[in-house]
Design a protein around this motif. Structure first.
Motif, PDB file in Angstrom:
ATOM      1  N   GLU A 168       0.853   5.554  -0.238  1.00  0.00           N
ATOM      2  CA  GLU A 168       0.071   6.789  -0.259  1.00  0.00           C
ATOM      3  C   GLU A 168       0.741   7.757  -1.224  1.00  0.00           C
ATOM      4  O   GLU A 168       1.899   8.145  -1.033  1.00  0.00           O
ATOM      5  CB  GLU A 168       0.031   7.391   1.153  1.00  0.00           C
ATOM      6  CG  GLU A 168      -0.810   8.650   1.240  1.00  0.00           C
ATOM      7  CD  GLU A 168      -0.757   9.275   2.633  1.00  0.00           C
ATOM      8  OE1 GLU A 168      -1.336  10.361   2.780  1.00  0.00           O
ATOM      9  OE2 GLU A 168      -0.142   8.695   3.538  1.00  0.00           O
ATOM     10  N   SER A 177      -2.142  11.496  -5.179  1.00  0.00           N
ATOM     11  CA  SER A 177      -3.486  11.272  -5.746  1.00  0.00           C
ATOM     12  C   SER A 177      -4.347  10.354  -4.889  1.00  0.00           C
ATOM     13  O   SER A 177      -5.500  10.115  -5.211  1.00  0.00           O
ATOM     14  CB  SER A 177      -3.339  10.674  -7.142  1.00  0.00           C
ATOM     15  OG  SER A 177      -2.585   9.475  -7.066  1.00  0.00           O
ATOM     16  N   GLN A 194       0.867  -1.184   0.000  1.00  0.00           N
ATOM     17  CA  GLN A 194       0.000   0.000   0.000  1.00  0.00           C
ATOM     18  C   GLN A 194       0.898   1.226   0.000  1.00  0.00           C
ATOM     19  O   GLN A 194       1.775   1.340   0.860  1.00  0.00           O
ATOM     20  CB  GLN A 194      -0.858   0.031   1.273  1.00  0.00           C
ATOM     21  CG  GLN A 194      -1.778  -1.158   1.432  1.00  0.00           C
ATOM     22  CD  GLN A 194      -3.115  -0.915   0.768  1.00  0.00           C
ATOM     23  OE1 GLN A 194      -3.166  -0.485  -0.360  1.00  0.00           O
ATOM     24  NE2 GLN A 194      -4.197  -1.187   1.469  1.00  0.00           N
ATOM     25  N   ARG A 218      -2.792   3.756  -3.117  1.00  0.00           N
ATOM     26  CA  ARG A 218      -2.836   2.758  -4.183  1.00  0.00           C
ATOM     27  C   ARG A 218      -2.315   1.429  -3.641  1.00  0.00           C
ATOM     28  O   ARG A 218      -1.370   1.395  -2.867  1.00  0.00           O
ATOM     29  CB  ARG A 218      -1.961   3.240  -5.344  1.00  0.00           C
ATOM     30  CG  ARG A 218      -1.956   2.280  -6.508  1.00  0.00           C
ATOM     31  CD  ARG A 218      -1.395   2.927  -7.754  1.00  0.00           C
ATOM     32  NE  ARG A 218      -1.033   1.881  -8.699  1.00  0.00           N
ATOM     33  CZ  ARG A 218      -0.291   2.086  -9.780  1.00  0.00           C
ATOM     34  NH1 ARG A 218       0.171   3.287 -10.043  1.00  0.00           N
ATOM     35  NH2 ARG A 218      -0.006   1.093 -10.581  1.00  0.00           N
ATOM     36  N   SER A 219      -2.940   0.355  -4.053  1.00  0.00           N
ATOM     37  CA  SER A 219      -2.506  -0.980  -3.668  1.00  0.00           C
ATOM     38  C   SER A 219      -1.834  -1.623  -4.872  1.00  0.00           C
ATOM     39  O   SER A 219      -2.395  -1.638  -5.961  1.00  0.00           O
ATOM     40  CB  SER A 219      -3.726  -1.793  -3.220  1.00  0.00           C
ATOM     41  OG  SER A 219      -3.339  -3.075  -2.868  1.00  0.00           O
ATOM     42  N   ILE A 220      -0.624  -2.143  -4.678  1.00  0.00           N
ATOM     43  CA  ILE A 220       0.154  -2.689  -5.792  1.00  0.00           C
ATOM     44  C   ILE A 220       0.512  -4.133  -5.469  1.00  0.00           C
ATOM     45  O   ILE A 220       0.993  -4.429  -4.374  1.00  0.00           O
ATOM     46  CB  ILE A 220       1.447  -1.870  -5.996  1.00  0.00           C
ATOM     47  CG1 ILE A 220       1.102  -0.396  -6.228  1.00  0.00           C
ATOM     48  CG2 ILE A 220       2.267  -2.418  -7.149  1.00  0.00           C
ATOM     49  CD1 ILE A 220       2.250   0.538  -6.000  1.00  0.00           C
TER      50      ILE A 220
END
Length: 127
Positions: A105, A108, A103, A111-113
């Motif tokens: 931050e 924008s 995860q 986001r989880s990658i």
């Protein structure tokens, strides 16, 4: 006899730790303190990695490392290659990074990658 209600109240002077929260620096405030994640086919993301700890298995041990103790993780190029990790105290480990999601931050939003999309991540030491 039932307990008097007064015993359920915290003492008047003790309101707990929320009186003085320590401010968390925002990732945009200081680019020098940003973590970096290299994504295959996409390039570099800078932001703040939110994972609190990382699970890493070597041939001899199974580790749970807090994010503060990690300098970088290099993901093996294929499933046959070992992942590599360096800690802040200079240990280099080869094994398997067990977490399948990261995860981060970003300006924008969060986001989880997936691990397989990542080639490398670097964690900045927070002040």
């Amino acid at each position: 006899a039932p307990l008097p209600a007064a015993q359920h109240q915290p003492p008047a002077g003790d309101r707990g730790p929320q009186d003085s929260p320590s401010p968390v620096p925002s990732p945009q405030a200081d680019p020098e303190r940003s973590d970096r994640v290299e994504i295959k086919g996409e390039g570099l993301l800078t932001g703040r990695i939110l994972n609190r700890e990382f699970c890493f298995e070597t041939s001899s041990e199974s580790l749970k490392l807090p994010r503060e103790s990690i300098r970088w993780i290099q993901v093996g190029a294929s499933s046959l290659d070992l992942d590599r990790l360096e800690t802040r105290d200079g240990r280099t480990l080869a094994g398997i990074w067990m977490d399948d999601k990261l995860q981060i931050e970003l300006p924008s939003g969060v986001r989880s990658i997936g691990k397989r999309q990542i080639s490398r991540l670097e964690i900045e030491r927070q002040p």
